[in-house]
Design a protein around this motif. Structure first.
Motif, PDB file in Angstrom:
ATOM      1  N   GLY A   1     -68.957 -28.637 -63.271  1.00 23.88           N
ATOM      2  CA  GLY A   1     -69.557 -28.444 -61.906  1.00 23.88           C
ATOM      3  C   GLY A   1     -70.576 -27.072 -61.940  1.00 23.88           C
ATOM      4  O   GLY A   1     -70.638 -26.312 -62.910  1.00 23.88           O
ATOM      5  N   ALA A   2     -71.323 -27.305 -60.972  1.00 20.00           N
ATOM      6  CA  ALA A   2     -72.355 -26.122 -60.847  1.00 20.00           C
ATOM      7  C   ALA A   2     -71.892 -25.021 -59.720  1.00 20.00           C
ATOM      8  O   ALA A   2     -70.925 -25.541 -58.985  1.00 20.00           O
ATOM      9  N   PHE A   3     -72.602 -24.040 -59.790  1.00 18.71           N
ATOM     10  CA  PHE A   3     -71.747 -22.995 -58.852  1.00 18.71           C
ATOM     11  C   PHE A   3     -72.260 -23.238 -57.407  1.00 18.71           C
ATOM     12  O   PHE A   3     -71.411 -22.648 -56.534  1.00 18.71           O
TER      13      PHE A   3
ATOM     14  N   ARG B   1     -71.145 -28.588 -68.257  1.00 18.06           N
ATOM     15  CA  ARG B   1     -70.989 -29.461 -69.536  1.00 18.06           C
ATOM     16  C   ARG B   1     -70.108 -30.695 -69.023  1.00 18.06           C
ATOM     17  O   ARG B   1     -69.127 -30.531 -68.360  1.00 18.06           O
ATOM     18  N   ASP B   2     -70.291 -31.726 -69.643  1.00 14.77           N
ATOM     19  CA  ASP B   2     -69.826 -33.046 -69.603  1.00 14.77           C
ATOM     20  C   ASP B   2     -68.397 -33.036 -70.457  1.00 14.77           C
ATOM     21  O   ASP B   2     -68.476 -33.788 -71.516  1.00 14.77           O
ATOM     22  N   TRP B   3     -67.329 -32.125 -70.274  1.00 12.00           N
ATOM     23  CA  TRP B   3     -66.262 -32.018 -71.082  1.00 12.00           C
ATOM     24  C   TRP B   3     -65.060 -32.306 -70.131  1.00 12.00           C
ATOM     25  O   TRP B   3     -64.994 -32.583 -68.897  1.00 12.00           O
ATOM     26  N   ASP B   4     -64.212 -33.093 -70.971  1.00 11.39           N
ATOM     27  CA  ASP B   4     -62.602 -33.268 -70.303  1.00 11.39           C
ATOM     28  C   ASP B   4     -61.808 -31.974 -70.883  1.00 11.39           C
ATOM     29  O   ASP B   4     -62.413 -31.032 -71.405  1.00 11.39           O
TER      30      ASP B   4
ATOM     31  N   LEU C   1     -55.991 -17.898 -65.413  1.00 16.33           N
ATOM     32  CA  LEU C   1     -57.111 -17.201 -65.772  1.00 16.33           C
ATOM     33  C   LEU C   1     -58.235 -18.195 -65.709  1.00 16.33           C
ATOM     34  O   LEU C   1     -58.390 -19.189 -66.395  1.00 16.33           O
ATOM     35  N   VAL C   2     -59.342 -17.849 -64.643  1.00 16.74           N
ATOM     36  CA  VAL C   2     -60.207 -18.853 -64.567  1.00 16.74           C
ATOM     37  C   VAL C   2     -61.765 -18.298 -65.251  1.00 16.74           C
ATOM     38  O   VAL C   2     -61.746 -17.021 -64.747  1.00 16.74           O
ATOM     39  N   ILE C   3     -62.399 -18.949 -66.206  1.00 12.24           N
ATOM     40  CA  ILE C   3     -63.477 -18.188 -66.696  1.00 12.24           C
ATOM     41  C   ILE C   3     -64.806 -19.098 -66.224  1.00 12.24           C
ATOM     42  O   ILE C   3     -64.947 -20.023 -66.447  1.00 12.24           O
ATOM     43  N   PHE C   4     -65.687 -18.154 -65.600  1.00  9.46           N
ATOM     44  CA  PHE C   4     -66.904 -18.738 -65.223  1.00  9.46           C
ATOM     45  C   PHE C   4     -67.855 -18.442 -65.894  1.00  9.46           C
ATOM     46  O   PHE C   4     -68.174 -17.202 -66.596  1.00  9.46           O
ATOM     47  N   GLY C   5     -68.859 -19.361 -66.797  1.00  6.36           N
ATOM     48  CA  GLY C   5     -69.573 -19.006 -67.941  1.00  6.36           C
ATOM     49  C   GLY C   5     -68.833 -19.169 -69.247  1.00  6.36           C
ATOM     50  O   GLY C   5     -69.176 -18.525 -70.299  1.00  6.36           O
ATOM     51  N   VAL C   6     -68.193 -20.116 -69.546  1.00  3.13           N
ATOM     52  CA  VAL C   6     -67.517 -20.554 -70.640  1.00  3.13           C
ATOM     53  C   VAL C   6     -68.252 -20.765 -71.919  1.00  3.13           C
ATOM     54  O   VAL C   6     -67.891 -20.772 -72.910  1.00  3.13           O
TER      55      VAL C   6
ATOM     56  N   ASP D   1     -72.095 -26.259 -56.283  1.00  2.00           N
ATOM     57  CA  ASP D   1     -71.180 -27.650 -55.814  1.00  2.00           C
ATOM     58  C   ASP D   1     -70.064 -27.322 -55.279  1.00  2.00           C
ATOM     59  O   ASP D   1     -68.860 -26.948 -55.973  1.00  2.00           O
ATOM     60  N   ASP D   2     -70.014 -27.667 -54.007  1.00  2.00           N
ATOM     61  CA  ASP D   2     -68.774 -27.660 -53.169  1.00  2.00           C
ATOM     62  C   ASP D   2     -67.747 -28.304 -53.687  1.00  2.00           C
ATOM     63  O   ASP D   2     -66.524 -28.019 -53.623  1.00  2.00           O
ATOM     64  N   ASP D   3     -67.997 -29.689 -53.906  1.00  2.00           N
ATOM     65  CA  ASP D   3     -66.747 -30.497 -54.656  1.00  2.00           C
ATOM     66  C   ASP D   3     -66.329 -29.953 -55.776  1.00  2.00           C
ATOM     67  O   ASP D   3     -65.010 -30.199 -56.178  1.00  2.00           O
ATOM     68  N   ALA D   4     -66.969 -29.312 -56.403  1.00  2.19           N
ATOM     69  CA  ALA D   4     -66.601 -28.710 -57.958  1.00  2.19           C
ATOM     70  C   ALA D   4     -65.356 -27.645 -57.636  1.00  2.19           C
ATOM     71  O   ALA D   4     -64.406 -27.703 -58.184  1.00  2.19           O
ATOM     72  N   PHE D   5     -65.710 -26.773 -56.485  1.00  2.00           N
ATOM     73  CA  PHE D   5     -64.736 -25.819 -56.123  1.00  2.00           C
ATOM     74  C   PHE D   5     -63.444 -26.373 -55.587  1.00  2.00           C
ATOM     75  O   PHE D   5     -62.305 -25.775 -55.667  1.00  2.00           O
ATOM     76  N   VAL D   6     -63.611 -27.517 -54.876  1.00  2.00           N
ATOM     77  CA  VAL D   6     -62.531 -28.353 -54.170  1.00  2.00           C
ATOM     78  C   VAL D   6     -61.856 -28.772 -55.205  1.00  2.00           C
ATOM     79  O   VAL D   6     -60.518 -28.640 -55.539  1.00  2.00           O
ATOM     80  N   LYS D   7     -62.321 -29.239 -56.391  1.00  2.00           N
ATOM     81  CA  LYS D   7     -61.580 -29.735 -57.436  1.00  2.00           C
ATOM     82  C   LYS D   7     -60.953 -28.371 -58.381  1.00  2.00           C
ATOM     83  O   LYS D   7     -59.843 -28.615 -58.996  1.00  2.00           O
ATOM     84  N   LEU D   8     -61.557 -27.130 -58.473  1.00  2.00           N
ATOM     85  CA  LEU D   8     -61.106 -26.338 -59.071  1.00  2.00           C
ATOM     86  C   LEU D   8     -59.623 -25.799 -58.182  1.00  2.00           C
ATOM     87  O   LEU D   8     -58.766 -25.618 -58.902  1.00  2.00           O
TER      88      LEU D   8
END
Length: 515
Positions: free
Chosen positions: A111-113, A71-74, A32-37, A115-122
């Motif tokens: 990542g931001a909504f 957020r800058d989280w790991d 389950l992926v949550i956008f807006g955590v 951000d193409d690279d963030a969705f590649v990472k997802l």
């Protein structure tokens, strides 16, 4: 088991005996992926619900939760956020061994909504989980974000390939209300969503439909012969559906101003409750059969006119809530002094079917009212003949069946009974059923049931396109009528709304219940 070709592949627990109704279905392998955590909904409802499902053994061993935010989280930072939310808001007591099992599957993507690279990472993160956690390529995407962000996130899910499933896998998307702000915007939103996700894979969350009491409407109506013979216009005088809150809107101007009570509650929660009360018995509790009956009811539901007399709106003014003085809406932070946003809305409807012809349905909702309560009151006609002197029945009202949705979940039946004594005096009494007293097991939170249904691919409690659009078709003329009028009528905080709402029922000799 559902056909995987439909995008609904249900994992079956090999230890589950289908004849044992005490054991619920367990979700199959999935992530389950949550956008807006970072929002309140995720922190107060979604994350605790996931933990509570794990505590009840309803999530598979490899279940994985992925957070997406700027957020800058790991991974460990996000796990700590989830842990704090669980400890603060979980329904079930915290246990280290349960948490450790949940924490193993927690991941975070920064990542931001847009951000193409963030969705590649997802996509890479989910692919890794498919291998490491055996999630099987089954992914649900929970959009706990403002509706304005839906198009960009959906486009990214499509462009990155995350919305595309392979044979034997499923992809699903979960959308929180509001589903548009009128009929035109709802159609546009539905078109945007369905370009990426087929309708059978779209789950529109109405958390009220996950409440045990709402689901019990189906049991009350269709498991008991007691009520069906009188559940019609021959015996029912009218129906009142109320959602009252005692809180104000301080700090919520960004969401609520310009939306108002009718859009926020009547279009979704209250019209769905009407559909459950008015619908005909479905052939089965198969999701498509339930949705068919609800759509029939909403198609037959119409406004009663003239709207000047059959609707009411108000805006709370200063007053007292309990023993505390409170300010009016126009003095709340973020609201302009000339705001026309209504905090109280009431409308009159009719369901134009053989069963309900001539029965008015009164729907109301409001902020800063007398108390927090949601209930459905089916009020019956008076007996055609009473063999009593008028003085014997002075305190006798109309029979009623009241379904209490919150906070004291249960059902009350009001009827007349003789007062003990030598004389004949008849007075209203209540026969009460309470969930808390009748069952030892506490009711799950609505989001537990709804999230589990998403993971199982069971859409029974989720409104489909047609239901959303029909609800807006019903409400739009009221909103247009109010927009062309003046400001909402002020009402004192702690009361039960504006005078115009009482007049709305008073014209027909009826009055609102005071819960």
């Amino acid at each position: 088991m559902a056909d995987p070709a439909d995008g609904v592949a249900e994992w079956v627990n090999p230890l589950r005996d289908e004849r044992d109704k005490r054991v619920p279905h367990i979700a199959g392998p999935c992530a389950l992926v949550i956008f807006g955590v970072t929002g309140d909904l995720a922190r107060k409802k979604l994350m605790p619900a996931i933990y509570d499902l794990a505590s009840r053994g309803l999530l598979p061993p490899g279940f994985s939760l992925v957070g997406f935010a700027r957020r800058d989280w790991d991974h460990e930072d996000f796990a700590q956020v989830v842990l704090e939310a669980v400890k603060a808001h979980s329904r079930i007591g915290f246990r280290d061994e349960i948490w450790e099992r949940v924490a193993e599957g927690i991941r975070f993507v920064r990542g931001a909504f847009d951000d193409d690279d963030a969705f590649v990472k997802l996509a890479e993160t989910l692919a890794d989980l498919d291998v490491e956690r055996s999630t099987g390529g089954n992914h649900a995407f929970y959009l706990s974000i403002p509706p304005g962000a839906f198009p960009v996130v959906l486009e990214q899910l499509s462009k990155s390939g995350l919305a595309k499933r392979e044979e034997g896998q499923w992809r699903r998307v979960v959308i929180e209300k509001p589903f548009g702000h009128d009929l035109a915007s709802a159609k546009e939103l539905n078109a945007v969503v369905n370009r990426v996700f087929p309708e059978e894979t779209v789950f529109r969350i109405d958390h009220y439909l996950g409440k045990e009491t709402v689901q019990n409407i189906l049991a009350l109506r269709f498991a008991n012969q007691l009520f069906d013979p009188i559940w019609n216009a021959h015996y029912v005088d009218h129906v009142q559906i109320t959602m009252a809150e005692d809180i104000g809107l301080g700090g919520r101007a960004g969401y609520y101003d310009g939306i108002g009570a009718a859009r926020d509650v009547i279009q979704n929660h209250l019209l769905q409750l009407l559909a459950f009360i008015a619908m005909e018995e479905p052939v089965s509790f198969n999701p498509s059969e339930l949705q068919t009956e609800k759509i029939k009811v909403l198609s037959a539901t119409k406004l009663v006119e003239p709207l000047d007399e059959t609707t009411a709106r108000g805006q709370y003014a200063a007053g007292w809530q309990g023993s505390e003085p409170v300010v009016g809406l126009l003095d709340e932070e973020g609201f302009s002094k000339d705001s026309r946003t209504e905090t109280y809305a009431a409308i009159t409807l009719e369901v134009d079917t053989r069963r309900w012809a001539g029965v008015p349905w009164y729907l109301r909702t409001g902020k800063r009212l007398g108390r927090r309560v949601t209930e459905i009151a089916v009020v019956f006609k008076r007996a055609p003949h009473l063999p009593f002197d008028q003085t014997m029945t002075e305190e006798l009202g109309q029979n009623a069946l009241v379904i209490r949705v919150q906070p004291d979940e249960g059902v009350t039946i009001r009827f007349g009974s003789k007062v003990p004594g030598s004389g004949m005096e008849v007075r209203d009494v209540n026969m009460d059923f309470s969930y808390g007293e009748a069952f030892t097991e506490s009711s799950p939170e609505a989001y537990e049931r709804l999230i589990l249904d998403v993971l199982l691919g069971v859409p029974s409690l989720f409104p489909v396109n047609a239901e959303v659009e029909l609800s807006w078709r019903i409400l739009d003329p009221v909103l247009d009528h109010w927009a062309a009028g003046g400001k909402p009528e002020p009402y004192e905080s702690g009361t039960w709304g504006p005078h115009s709402a009482d007049e709305m029922l008073g014209r027909t000799g009826r009055e609102w219940r005071r819960p």
